[in-house]
Structures are given as C-alpha cells and as structure tokens.
Motif scaffolding. Structure first.
Motif, mmCIF file in Angstrom:
data_model
loop_
_atom_site.group_PDB
_atom_site.id
_atom_site.type_symbol
_atom_site.label_atom_id
_atom_site.label_comp_id
_atom_site.label_asym_id
_atom_site.label_seq_id
_atom_site.Cartn_x
_atom_site.Cartn_y
_atom_site.Cartn_z
ATOM 1 N N ASP A 16 5.877 0.927 8.528
ATOM 2 C CA ASP A 16 6.171 1.246 7.126
ATOM 3 C C ASP A 16 5.051 2.058 6.483
ATOM 4 O OD1 ASP A 16 8.624 -0.199 7.221
ATOM 5 O OD2 ASP A 16 7.493 -2.049 7.068
ATOM 6 N N VAL A 17 4.691 3.143 7.134
ATOM 7 C CA VAL A 17 3.665 4.047 6.632
ATOM 8 C C VAL A 17 4.240 5.433 6.355
ATOM 9 C CG1 VAL A 17 1.500 5.241 7.187
ATOM 10 C CG2 VAL A 17 1.783 2.820 7.789
ATOM 11 N N LEU A 18 5.031 5.958 7.290
ATOM 12 C CA LEU A 18 5.504 7.340 7.166
ATOM 13 C C LEU A 18 6.295 7.571 5.882
ATOM 14 C CD1 LEU A 18 6.661 8.451 10.727
ATOM 15 C CD2 LEU A 18 4.701 9.259 9.430
ATOM 16 N N TYR A 19 7.099 6.598 5.472
ATOM 17 C CA TYR A 19 7.958 6.823 4.303
ATOM 18 C C TYR A 19 7.151 7.053 3.030
ATOM 19 C CZ TYR A 19 7.142 2.214 2.224
ATOM 20 O OH TYR A 19 6.577 1.115 1.618
ATOM 21 N N LEU A 20 5.870 6.704 3.045
ATOM 22 C CA LEU A 20 5.004 6.916 1.886
ATOM 23 C C LEU A 20 4.470 8.341 1.824
ATOM 24 C CD1 LEU A 20 2.970 3.591 2.155
ATOM 25 C CD2 LEU A 20 4.735 4.110 0.461
ATOM 26 N N LEU A 21 4.683 9.123 2.886
ATOM 27 C CA LEU A 21 4.154 10.483 2.967
ATOM 28 C C LEU A 21 5.259 11.515 2.772
ATOM 29 C CD1 LEU A 21 1.970 10.088 6.192
ATOM 30 C CD2 LEU A 21 1.220 9.846 3.816
ATOM 31 N N PRO A 22 4.943 12.686 2.211
ATOM 32 C CA PRO A 22 5.925 13.776 2.199
ATOM 33 C C PRO A 22 6.362 14.072 3.627
ATOM 34 C CG PRO A 22 4.033 14.317 0.825
ATOM 35 C CD PRO A 22 3.663 13.064 1.581
ATOM 36 N N VAL A 23 7.642 14.365 3.822
ATOM 37 C CA VAL A 23 8.167 14.511 5.178
ATOM 38 C C VAL A 23 7.490 15.647 5.932
ATOM 39 C CG1 VAL A 23 10.066 16.074 4.572
ATOM 40 C CG2 VAL A 23 10.306 14.474 6.506
ATOM 41 N N GLU A 24 6.974 16.651 5.220
ATOM 42 C CA GLU A 24 6.287 17.745 5.916
ATOM 43 C C GLU A 24 4.973 17.283 6.547
ATOM 44 O OE1 GLU A 24 5.571 18.352 1.408
ATOM 45 O OE2 GLU A 24 7.252 17.826 2.740
ATOM 46 N N ARG A 25 4.481 16.121 6.166
ATOM 47 C CA ARG A 25 3.258 15.596 6.780
ATOM 48 C C ARG A 25 3.543 14.695 7.974
ATOM 49 N NH1 ARG A 25 -0.565 12.856 2.476
ATOM 50 N NH2 ARG A 25 -1.677 12.412 4.446
ATOM 51 N N TRP A 26 4.805 14.342 8.201
ATOM 52 C CA TRP A 26 5.135 13.437 9.305
ATOM 53 C C TRP A 26 4.754 14.002 10.670
ATOM 54 C CZ3 TRP A 26 10.112 10.057 8.727
ATOM 55 C CH2 TRP A 26 10.105 9.430 7.478
ATOM 56 N N PRO A 27 5.069 15.275 10.980
ATOM 57 C CA PRO A 27 4.708 15.788 12.309
ATOM 58 C C PRO A 27 3.209 15.723 12.585
ATOM 59 C CG PRO A 27 6.351 17.193 11.296
ATOM 60 C CD PRO A 27 5.908 16.254 10.233
ATOM 61 N N GLY A 28 2.399 16.076 11.588
ATOM 62 C CA GLY A 28 0.950 16.007 11.765
ATOM 63 C C GLY A 28 0.467 14.590 11.974
ATOM 64 N N PHE A 29 1.027 13.659 11.227
ATOM 65 C CA PHE A 29 0.679 12.250 11.381
ATOM 66 C C PHE A 29 0.981 11.780 12.809
ATOM 67 C CE2 PHE A 29 1.333 7.739 11.361
ATOM 68 C CZ PHE A 29 0.477 7.218 10.402
ATOM 69 N N LEU A 30 2.161 12.142 13.304
ATOM 70 C CA LEU A 30 2.548 11.725 14.653
ATOM 71 C C LEU A 30 1.668 12.366 15.716
ATOM 72 C CD1 LEU A 30 6.430 11.743 14.253
ATOM 73 C CD2 LEU A 30 4.921 9.742 14.381
ATOM 74 N N ARG A 31 1.257 13.601 15.499
ATOM 75 C CA ARG A 31 0.342 14.240 16.453
ATOM 76 C C ARG A 31 -0.995 13.497 16.502
ATOM 77 N NH1 ARG A 31 2.717 19.056 14.371
ATOM 78 N NH2 ARG A 31 0.998 19.320 12.898
ATOM 79 N N GLU A 32 -1.455 13.021 15.349
ATOM 80 C CA GLU A 32 -2.705 12.270 15.326
ATOM 81 C C GLU A 32 -2.566 10.930 16.044
ATOM 82 O OE1 GLU A 32 -5.860 13.419 13.955
ATOM 83 O OE2 GLU A 32 -4.571 15.134 14.403
ATOM 84 N N THR A 33 -1.412 10.273 15.913
ATOM 85 C CA THR A 33 -1.212 9.036 16.664
ATOM 86 C C THR A 33 -1.225 9.327 18.168
ATOM 87 O OG1 THR A 33 1.228 9.132 16.652
ATOM 88 C CG2 THR A 33 0.156 8.019 14.803
ATOM 89 N N ARG A 34 -0.683 10.473 18.549
ATOM 90 C CA ARG A 34 -0.714 10.871 19.964
ATOM 91 C C ARG A 34 -2.155 11.043 20.433
ATOM 92 N NH1 ARG A 34 -1.859 11.606 24.107
ATOM 93 N NH2 ARG A 34 -0.963 12.765 25.847
ATOM 94 N N ARG A 35 -3.015 11.596 19.589
ATOM 95 C CA ARG A 35 -4.422 11.777 19.943
ATOM 96 C C ARG A 35 -5.131 10.446 20.208
ATOM 97 N NH1 ARG A 35 -7.917 14.576 15.752
ATOM 98 N NH2 ARG A 35 -9.454 14.367 17.418
ATOM 99 N N LEU A 36 -4.673 9.392 19.556
ATOM 100 C CA LEU A 36 -5.298 8.085 19.721
ATOM 101 C C LEU A 36 -5.036 7.481 21.096
ATOM 102 C CD1 LEU A 36 -4.458 6.419 16.294
ATOM 103 C CD2 LEU A 36 -6.740 7.030 17.103
#
Length: 222
Positions: free
Chosen positions: A116-136
């Motif tokens: 329940d984190v992504l829904y708090l962000l503008p949808v255009e930021r979702w791809p970048g967020f997911l790429r950062e999780t991939r980096r982890l």
C-alpha cells in the motif's frame, strides 16, 4: 512459514491509544499475514514503506533467521517502529525511501515487500519506483507488491474515499500528490518493464472491504 499476528501486535501494546488503534486497524483491514506467508524463508528482506512496522514484525517473528530492514519517509512512524519491532534482534528500521535504500544497499536483498505504497504516488512515478525495487534485489530475488486493485468496484470507490479521509483530512499517511488505483494488467506490464517476471497475481479481497491484490514477481537477470 506463517507469521503470528498476536505476538506481533503485542510489540505495540505500550503505544499510546491513538497509535495502538492505528496499528490494530491496519492488522484487521489488510491481509498482511497472507503477504508474509509468501516471503521466502531466511535471507534478507526490505520492507519499503514500513510505517509503524507491523509487517516488519510479522516477517521477523515468523522466521528468526530472516533479517528485516524497514524504511519509511515519515520520521514519526519510524520512531514508533523503533519502539516496537525495532527492539527485535533481526530488525533494523530507519527513515528512508526506496531510492535511498537502493543507493545504500543495491543488490543486497533476497526479497522486497511493498504494501500500500504505490497508490500514494502519481502513476507516472510508479515505473521509477519499481525500477528502484529491482535495484534492491539480487537476481532471482522476489518482490511482493500488495496494492488495492483498480477494478471500478464498490470496494475500489470505498477505498479511495477512505484514503482521502486518512491522507488528506487526518494526515495519518503521507502522500506524494495522488491517490491512484490501477488495474492488474497495467501493474503487471509495469513490473515487466521494470525488469521483473510476474509469477503470481493473487486477489486477497475476500472478507475485506478493500480490493486487495498481491503481485509476486521475480527479479530477472540483468
């Protein structure tokens, strides 16, 4: 391995009533046990957007061999988390974001949970967020992403109305400028573009008034 909810809640028993109520409400309004049960045994796990640390507690108590690292951008919630699950020997919690953790510990984790984190962000930021999780994640590491599904049901509309109250009126949760629910096809597509292979999509809304959905994905090889 199933995680025990009562011992996890006991870690918050000395919290002030308002904070304790918030943790208990979270426990009984979201399928956190179902998420924790799908996290691999042992290893290192990042809980991104950990809040007060209830899921962190479930993960740490469910497997003492597991090291859990929780981050949240809200210093107030992290301070409470330190006084709760932060007392466990296999838990570390700190103020931070997915970006700061990926910069600090790239490729370090066997699993990442995001609830329940992504829904708090503008949808255009979702791809970048997911790429950062991939980096982890190490190659083959697992992402468990729990959101509310944008399915246009009454649960969808109720969820948005509830979050408007919690985020914008009461200020209980910090948002990045939007309250957005996406259909599962859109999220699965974003996961693939971010370097994940979706393995399982599980509807977890039965018995809840929120259309909970869990995406389990594997970090693809670079």
């Amino acid at each position: 391995m199933n995680a025990p909810l009562p011992p996890a809640l006991a870690l918050f028993s000395l919290f002030p009533p308002a904070e304790r109520f918030h943790v208990h409400a979270r426990a009984f309004s979201a399928p956190l046990e179902a998420v924790a049960a799908r996290v691999p045994t042992g290893g290192t796990v990042a809980d991104v957007g950990c809040g007060h640390g209830l899921l962190t507690a479930l993960l740490a108590l469910g497997d003492s061999r597991r090291i859990v690292h929780g981050v949240d951008p809200d210093p107030r919630k992290i301070e409470w988390a330190r006084q709760g699950p932060g007392r466990l020997p296999n838990v570390k919690v700190e103020v931070g974001t997915v970006e700061s953790l990926a910069e600090q510990m790239p490729g370090h984790f066997d699993a990442v949970v995001v609830c329940d984190v992504l829904y708090l962000l503008p949808v255009e930021r979702w791809p970048g967020f997911l790429r950062e999780t991939r980096r982890l994640l190490r190659p083959g590491g697992r992402l468990l992403l729990k959101e509310a599904e944008g399915d246009r049901s009454w649960k969808h509309l109720k969820c948005l109305a509830q979050e408007v109250v919690m985020v914008k009126l009461l200020g209980r949760t910090k948002a990045g400028g939007a309250l957005v629910l996406q259909p599962r096809e859109a999220v699965e597509s974003m996961l693939r573009q971010a370097g994940f292979t979706p393995r399982e999509t599980v509807a977890l809304g039965a018995g809840y008034s929120t259309p909970h959905i869990l995406y389990v994905a594997e970090a693809s090889a670079p």
